[in-house]
Design an enzyme around this catalytic site. Structure first.
Site, PDB file in Angstrom:
ATOM      1  N   ASP A 121       7.008 -18.499  60.589  1.00  0.00           N
ATOM      2  CA  ASP A 121       6.473 -17.952  59.340  1.00  0.00           C
ATOM      3  C   ASP A 121       7.106 -16.595  59.001  1.00  0.00           C
ATOM      4  OD1 ASP A 121       4.655 -20.115  59.710  1.00  0.00           O
ATOM      5  OD2 ASP A 121       3.318 -18.799  60.830  1.00  0.00           O
TER       6      ASP A 121
ATOM      7  N   GLU B 261       1.194 -25.392  51.551  1.00  0.00           N
ATOM      8  CA  GLU B 261       0.910 -24.086  52.139  1.00  0.00           C
ATOM      9  C   GLU B 261       2.174 -23.224  52.088  1.00  0.00           C
ATOM     10  OE1 GLU B 261      -0.242 -24.952  56.184  1.00  0.00           O
ATOM     11  OE2 GLU B 261       1.826 -25.142  56.872  1.00  0.00           O
TER      12      GLU B 261
END
Length: 322
Positions: free
Chosen positions: A21, A201
């Site tokens: 991420d 997401e």
């Protein structure tokens, strides 16, 4: 998983290992900041460098650690660092040891001007402007400014029937509070968004030539993980989901030949010359994972130079990894 079995190619040499991420922020002075999820999911780290390449070997500073119990005590995920009105903020998701999937978005604020050296304070959970935001699994919050207005985009699960993760958007009143009710931006409509889990997401914003492009990640976190994209003119109605165009096919997906598996959860930054756009994302080099892919530590950071086609749309190609 035996690390000797990694699929190594000319395209999947990691930029930074075992960081998922990834988020890279280019400061006004041209230097860079980097943050990401660590495999232990127990803290928030920052790196700083005068150059983008220098982030790979830069010292890493732990600026915040998880609580021992209660909220923010487990699953510290996907931090992003943003500068809003000359103040530094970090947005991240976290759970509760007593309810590990009670994931919610939280905000940290830097008490000084140097995010690497000054202390950080907790502002608590992101505050909603309605009675239904952040009531369920909510994460991957990003913020951006457009035409003088700050916007917040995040992923949140809905619990009517099968739980699915949608993307929502709202305007912001302050760095830690929304000013409008949530608006549903996109749901996992297509088959490639529904592998194992139904997921949208990891939103990330890219600007170019009067357009906003919002990439996002879809499906479970294994090799099926991939990236879709929405787009809208800068002067469009950002809170009107019908004003956004959603791509029918993923814009980035697994490439077995190049050994890049499950690419996703990206961010965008500018090249050192300030002109080129660069995508920073994570991926794996293999597919043989024991147990839940979420807890496999070998999601590494990669970089890709973005090219633009004759219509001014972004072109994503692993040939441009560096």
């Amino acid at each position: 998983m035996n690390i000797d079995n990694f699929m190594k190619t000319n395209y999947n040499e990691p930029f930074i290992i075992q960081r998922a991420d990834p988020y890279v922020y280019k400061q006004k002075d041209g230097s860079y900041l980097f943050t990401a999820s660590v495999p232990e999911y127990d803290r928030i780290v920052l790196r700083g460098s005068r150059t983008l390449d220098g982030l790979a070997d830069a010292d890493e500073v732990t600026i915040w650690e998880k609580h021992r119990q209660g909220i923010m005590s487990i699953h510290i995920w996907a931090p992003e660092i943003h500068c809003i009105e000359d103040k530094w903020f970090i947005y991240f998701a976290a759970g509760n040891k007593d309810d590990i999937w009670a994931i919610r978005p939280y905000v940290l604020a830097c008490t000084g001007d140097d995010p690497l050296k000054d202390s950080w304070m907790e502002l608590g959970q992101m505050q909603a402007a309605d009675d239904f935001s952040f009531k369920d699994f909510s994460l991957d919050m990003t913020v951006f400014q457009n035409r003088g207005i700050w916007y917040c985009v995040w992923a949140e699960k809905v619990s009517v029937g099968k739980k699915i993760s949608n993307l929502y958007i709202a305007e912001m009143e302050s760095p830690s509070k929304l000013s409008t009710p949530q608006v549903l931006l996109t749901s996992p409509d297509y088959d490639w968004e529904r592998v194992d889990f139904w997921v949208n997401e990891g939103p990330a914003l890219l600007r170019h030539d009067g357009m906003l492009y919002l990439t996002y990640s879809a499906s479970a976190t294994g090799e099926c993980y991939c990236m879709g994209m929405l787009s809208i003119p800068e002067d469009g109605e950002l809170l009107n989901p019908r004003a956004w165009k959603k791509e029918r096919v993923p814009v980035v997906k697994t490439d077995w030949e190049k050994g890049i598996l499950g690419p996703g959860h990206n961010s965008f930054t500018k090249a050192e010359d300030g002109k080129g756009d660069i995508m920073v994302y994570h991926a794996r080099q293999y597919d043989e994972i024991d147990g839940d892919p979420l807890y496999d530590p070998n999601r590494h950071v990669y970089r890709m130079r973005i090219e633009w086609d004759k219509e001014g749309r972004p072109v994503f190609s692993f040939e441009n990894n560096f």
